[in-house]
Design a protein around this motif. Structure first.
Motif, short mmCIF file in Angstrom:
data_model
loop_
_atom_site.label_atom_id
_atom_site.label_comp_id
_atom_site.label_asym_id
_atom_site.label_seq_id
_atom_site.Cartn_x
_atom_site.Cartn_y
_atom_site.Cartn_z
N SER A 79 1.12 -1.33 0.04
CA SER A 79 0.04 0.36 0.07
C SER A 79 1.24 1.24 0.16
N ASP A 80 2.39 1.37 0.88
CA ASP A 80 2.99 2.10 0.44
C ASP A 80 3.53 2.42 -0.61
N HIS A 81 3.82 1.17 -0.81
CA HIS A 81 4.16 1.85 -2.64
C HIS A 81 3.73 1.94 -3.52
N MET A 82 2.35 1.68 -3.93
CA MET A 82 1.46 2.60 -3.85
C MET A 82 1.30 3.85 -4.22
N HIS A 83 1.03 4.21 -2.94
CA HIS A 83 0.89 5.56 -2.66
C HIS A 83 1.99 6.24 -3.53
N PHE A 84 3.15 5.78 -3.09
CA PHE A 84 4.87 6.42 -3.28
C PHE A 84 4.52 6.76 -5.56
N ALA A 85 4.45 6.15 -5.44
CA ALA A 85 4.49 5.64 -6.88
C ALA A 85 3.84 6.76 -7.77
N GLY A 86 2.18 6.47 -7.18
CA GLY A 86 1.43 6.96 -7.99
C GLY A 86 1.32 8.45 -7.73
N CYS A 87 1.78 9.22 -6.55
CA CYS A 87 2.40 10.71 -5.99
C CYS A 87 3.11 11.40 -7.00
N ALA A 88 4.11 10.21 -7.31
CA ALA A 88 5.52 10.51 -7.40
C ALA A 88 5.53 10.77 -9.06
N ALA A 89 4.47 9.43 -9.55
CA ALA A 89 4.59 9.80 -10.90
C ALA A 89 2.96 11.46 -11.60
N LEU A 90 2.81 11.15 -10.96
CA LEU A 90 1.62 12.50 -10.71
C LEU A 90 2.83 13.83 -10.48
N GLU A 130 -6.27 7.10 -10.41
CA GLU A 130 -6.27 7.48 -11.50
C GLU A 130 -6.61 8.93 -11.22
N GLU A 131 -7.63 9.19 -10.55
CA GLU A 131 -7.98 10.55 -10.00
C GLU A 131 -6.69 11.51 -9.59
N ARG A 132 -6.06 10.44 -9.27
CA ARG A 132 -4.50 11.15 -8.11
C ARG A 132 -3.65 11.88 -9.47
N LEU A 133 -3.43 11.01 -10.30
CA LEU A 133 -2.34 11.09 -11.61
C LEU A 133 -3.11 12.33 -12.72
N ALA A 134 -4.50 12.49 -12.48
CA ALA A 134 -4.78 13.50 -13.62
C ALA A 134 -5.01 14.75 -12.58
N ALA A 135 -4.57 14.24 -11.77
CA ALA A 135 -5.20 16.29 -10.46
C ALA A 135 -4.70 17.53 -10.94
N GLU A 136 -4.45 18.46 -10.94
CA GLU A 136 -4.76 19.52 -11.24
C GLU A 136 -3.79 20.56 -10.34
N PRO A 137 -2.67 21.54 -10.37
CA PRO A 137 -2.40 22.17 -9.43
C PRO A 137 -3.84 22.84 -8.90
N LEU A 138 -3.73 23.40 -7.25
CA LEU A 138 -4.47 24.23 -6.09
C LEU A 138 -4.28 25.08 -6.50
#
Length: 845
Positions: free
Chosen positions: A276-287, A343-351
């Protein structure tokens, strides 16, 4: 089993991590024939695995502990029973983080946890907490909210998470439900520091990053990121949190900062505590990497497994890893929640477009002031006059605009236009092309019968041609007799530059002396700088005065900057003073157009450096913040880093340790490690900042590294003394004694007796606290033989009295205490006198 007990005691003194876990594994093996002791070791090993980023290993030790406990519950102490029940929370929580563990087993573990808690007389507060987390994980919002309600309304008990961690989980739930305001309000006591523990406030601050940003609390968001990341960086337990911080950077215009975090923490991804930690790190890093690509920085690389991987390639790798893990979780859970979130994270736009994390992180836009177009009615001859006049005033944009208009209206490619093309080649750095153009310009002027302009072109040609000095000399001879005033002035400047280039600086100086022209005086100052600083300063003052009257603001700004730099190097010794220096740099900023960002950046950096040296830290920081912003906007990363060297020092002097540490780390990330002067300066600043922030272990690491990095024994002594002082604060007395002794040795090598005496005295006191008072007394005698400073002699007498008292040498101790009272009285230090009198009274009684 005394050896096992000793291992347990040793493990308790160690930080969580592989070394502690390995020691406990050895203890468990050694305790194999003692079931009671083995049970205790296994409980501790489960805890070590949990806090040492190896939770997968804890399943086996925990299951064995439960089996042994159930075989004979009555044999276990109340504390062992409590510890085992507490560990149920870890295991039940971890089951959802491993997709290979069926979800049914997680539910069964929660049911077993609930049964045991009830039987033991505990409430269900902790059980409701874990059920909320499982419902969130599978995306069952209704169930999550219902369990959350029960979590909130059930009274806390001894099985509840601590008062720092419990709100952290609630903050995550409220944020996930879109209730940001409630999350922020609930977190307030932990954020304020009233409720802290081993993992707080860093955990709750990480959970608050996006709620703060989404509700416009941008200052709080920046502070939370800086504070939390500093507490977790480099720790494999926080791989999940690293993802939060990269996501925050990606959504607040801090992609470069996020990339630094990714590069620093990427090696820990392979040691993720859970999938779970690996998935979260990888997804946020990809964003984050996608944002960098969107900003046109896809050409950057990140080092992974010893290879430099382009941003785009690494994004694809991490996206694939995150998607594969999300799919495994969703297959296990029977929902699409984890893939949906990813997918929602990967497509996120700046706040926000850009949230400055520190004052010096602000972005500036360098204005581009387009030149005023030449008058629409101007004919070809007037346009050439306008272009040449603008060039003389260093207004190159206006000059090129006039030449372009000349071409547009059909102006001939005569000598004057060819001169302009030569200037354009010089600006591009194409010297060979400039030579060709000015050679042709001279021919065209000759054909037109304009000998003056021909000589000017030949003078320019000579200045950029190897062995072209005769051309420059001939041009000067002709123009000094036949040219107009401007041509004579420019010819003299060219000849002086040609002489200087030919290593005939004395002749260049002789040419220019006596001139009242601003350009001539500015050149003269540059030629005199290394030969005669006093005369150089006088010439620079005269140049500034003349240029003000002549109205050439860019040359005036450059000359004022040069004057300021001269004053920095030589001013105090040659008649200058601080106010003149600050005035010169101030004039640069007063007259240089905003478009001259490079000039302005250097002036700000120079003035900031001076203000740091004269201990005007607040003013220095203002200038250096501006310098960093301008250099960054110009893409001059190294100059920005050099400005941060002084900025970090200014922040530290202004008692802003967090900003100082961040500025130092940003500069260290850019500067070549071989640049020892700046590297050691930054490490010294960071070490002291970390010490001010009570991060003693990190400060100790920097001070210790500096001992060997410094190239002079006096500097090494100061670093060693600082390291010893931190060890003293940590109550590591024997290490402190050894390090003070090392500092004294460095000071002895540097010939600094007072410093040697002070550190020898402190070495003695650390020996005393380490229980080696007899050796401490001998060291005090050595320190007394070295001491000359009255204050140090007073402190020495006071400390020596304490050491002698510990050795039951009462009469000598009384004598030293009385000496301390007398010496502090002579110095007029009333607080020290009171302390010495208290010691004397205690000894007498």
């Amino acid at each position: 089993m005394a050896d096992v007990e000793e291992m347990l005691d040793q493990a308790r003194q160690m930080p969580y991590g592989e070394a502690r876990s390995v020691l406990l594994e050895q203890a468990l093996k050694a305790a194999g024939h003692d079931p009671e002791l083995a049970f205790e070791v296994r409980l501790q090993l489960t805890e070590a695995y949990q806090y040492g980023a190896e939770p997968a290993k804890s399943f086996a030790t925990f299951s064995r502990s439960v089996a042994e406990y159930d075989a004979d519950p009555g044999r276990r102490s109340n504390w062992q029973t409590y510890s085992l029940l507490w560990q149920f929370k870890w295991i039940a929580g971890d089951m959802r983080r491993f997709p290979e563990i069926p979800l049914r087993r997680a539910y069964d573990a929660l049911a077993e946890m609930e049964r045991r808690y009830v039987e033991a007389g505990y409430g269900l507060h902790a059980v409701h907490t874990q059920r909320t987390y499982v419902a969130e994980h599978i995306g069952d919002r209704a169930a999550a909210d219902e369990w959350f309600h029960q979590w909130q309304t059930t009274p806390r008990d001894d099985m509840s998470d601590c008062e720092g961690c419990d709100p952290s989980g609630k903050v995550w739930h409220l944020s996930w439900m879109g209730r940001d305001e409630e999350a922020i309000e609930l977190a307030a006591p932990v954020v304020a520091g009233h409720l802290t523990c081993h993992v707080q406030p860093q955990g709750i601050l990480s959970n608050l990053l996006l709620p703060y940003a989404r509700t416009g609390r941008l200052d709080e968001a920046a502070a939370a990121h800086l504070r939390a990341y500093r507490l977790v960086q480099g720790d494999a337990n926080y791989v999940d949190d690293f993802g939060d911080h990269m996501e925050f950077c990606a959504l607040t215009g801090n992609e470069t900062r996020g990339l630094e975090i990714l590069q620093r923490e990427l090696p820990l991804l392979g040691r993720s505590p859970t999938p779970s930690d690996h998935m979260h790190f990888a997804g946020c890093a990809a964003l984050l990497l996608r944002r960098l690509e969107d900003l046109g920085q896809g050409g950057l690389t990140v080092r992974r497994n010893g290879t430099d991987v382009p941003v785009g390639g690494l994004r694809e790798e991490l996206e694939a890893e995150a998607r594969a893990l999300a799919a495994r979780f969703d297959a296990r859970n029977g929902t699409g929640e984890q893939s949906r979130r990813l997918e929602e994270r990967l497509a996120a736009e700046p706040l926000v477009e850009h949230l400055p994390l520190t004052p010096h992180a602000r972005r500036v836009t360098i204005p581009s002031a387009p030149p005023a177009p030449p008058p629409a009615t101007a004919g070809p001859a007037e346009l050439l006059d306008l272009a040449e006049d603008a060039w003389r005033r260093s207004d190159y944009d206006a000059a090129f605009a006039a030449w372009e208009r000349y071409d547009d209206v059909g102006g001939e490619a005569g000598g004057r236009r060819t001169d302009g093309l030569g200037f354009a080649a010089i600006v591009r750095g194409d010297v060979e092309r400039a030579r060709e153009l000015w050679t042709h310009a001279a021919e065209l002027h000759a054909q037109a019968g304009d000998e003056a302009r021909r000589q000017v072109a030949l003078g320019r040609l000579g200045l950029v041609t190897p062995d072209g000095l005769p051309l420059v000399e001939e041009s000067h001879r002709w123009l000094s007799v036949n040219g107009d005033e401007r041509q004579r002035t420019a010819a003299l400047s060219r000849l002086a530059q040609a002489y200087a280039s030919a290593d005939r600086v004395g002749e260049a100086i002789a040419l220019l002396e006596g001139s009242a022209d601003g350009d001539h005086l500015s050149l003269l100052a540059s030629f005199l700088a290394d030969r005669d600083p006093e005369r150089a300063l006088e010439a620079a003052r005269g140049a500034r005065q003349a240029l003000r009257a002549e109205g050439d603001v860019v040359i005036l700004a450059k000359t004022a900057l040069f004057h300021g730099q001269l004053l920095q190097r030589h001013g105090v010794r040659h008649g200058g003073d601080l106010e003149e220096l600050l005035g010169a740099l101030g004039e640069v900023l007063a007259v240089a157009p905003r478009t001259e960002a490079g000039l302005r950046a250097i002036a700000h950096a120079s003035r900031g450096e001076v203000l740091v040296m004269v201990e005007r830290a607040v003013e220095a920081a203002e200038d250096l913040i501006e310098a960093v912003a301008l250099f960054t906007a110009l893409g001059q990363a190294r100059n920005a880093a050099l400005a941060r060297v002084d900025l970090a020092a200014a922040y530290l002097a202004g008692e802003r340790p967090m900003d100082a540490a961040i500025a130092a780390e940003e500069a260290l990330a850019v500067l070549d490690p071989g640049d020892l002067d700046n590297t050691t300066s930054l490490m010294w600043t960071r070490a002291n900042a970390l010490r001010m922030m009570d991060d003693k272990e990190a400060a100790l690491a920097d001070f210790t590294a500096l001992v060997s990095l410094y190239g002079h024994p006096l500097q090494s002594g100061r670093a060693a003394e600082s390291a010893a002082s931190v060890l003293d604060e940590l109550d590591r007395d024997q290490e402190a004694a050894d390090t003070f002794a090392a500092a004294a040795a460095y000071y002895r090598a540097a010939g600094s007796a007072d410093d040697q005496a002070r550190t020898t005295r402190r070495h003695a006191m650390s020996l005393h606290w380490a229980g080696r008072s007899a050796e401490a007394a001998e060291a005090m005698t050595e320190a007394r033989a070295l001491s000359q400073d009255p204050f140090q002699l007073a402190v020495l007498a006071y400390d020596e009295a304490r050491v002698l008292s510990g050795l039951d040498r009462k009469d000598e101790a009384l004598q030293r205490a009385r000496e301390a009272v007398e010496r502090f009285t002579e110095l007029g230090d009333e607080r020290a006198v009171d302390s010495a009198k208290d010691l004397l009274t205690w000894l007498e009684e």
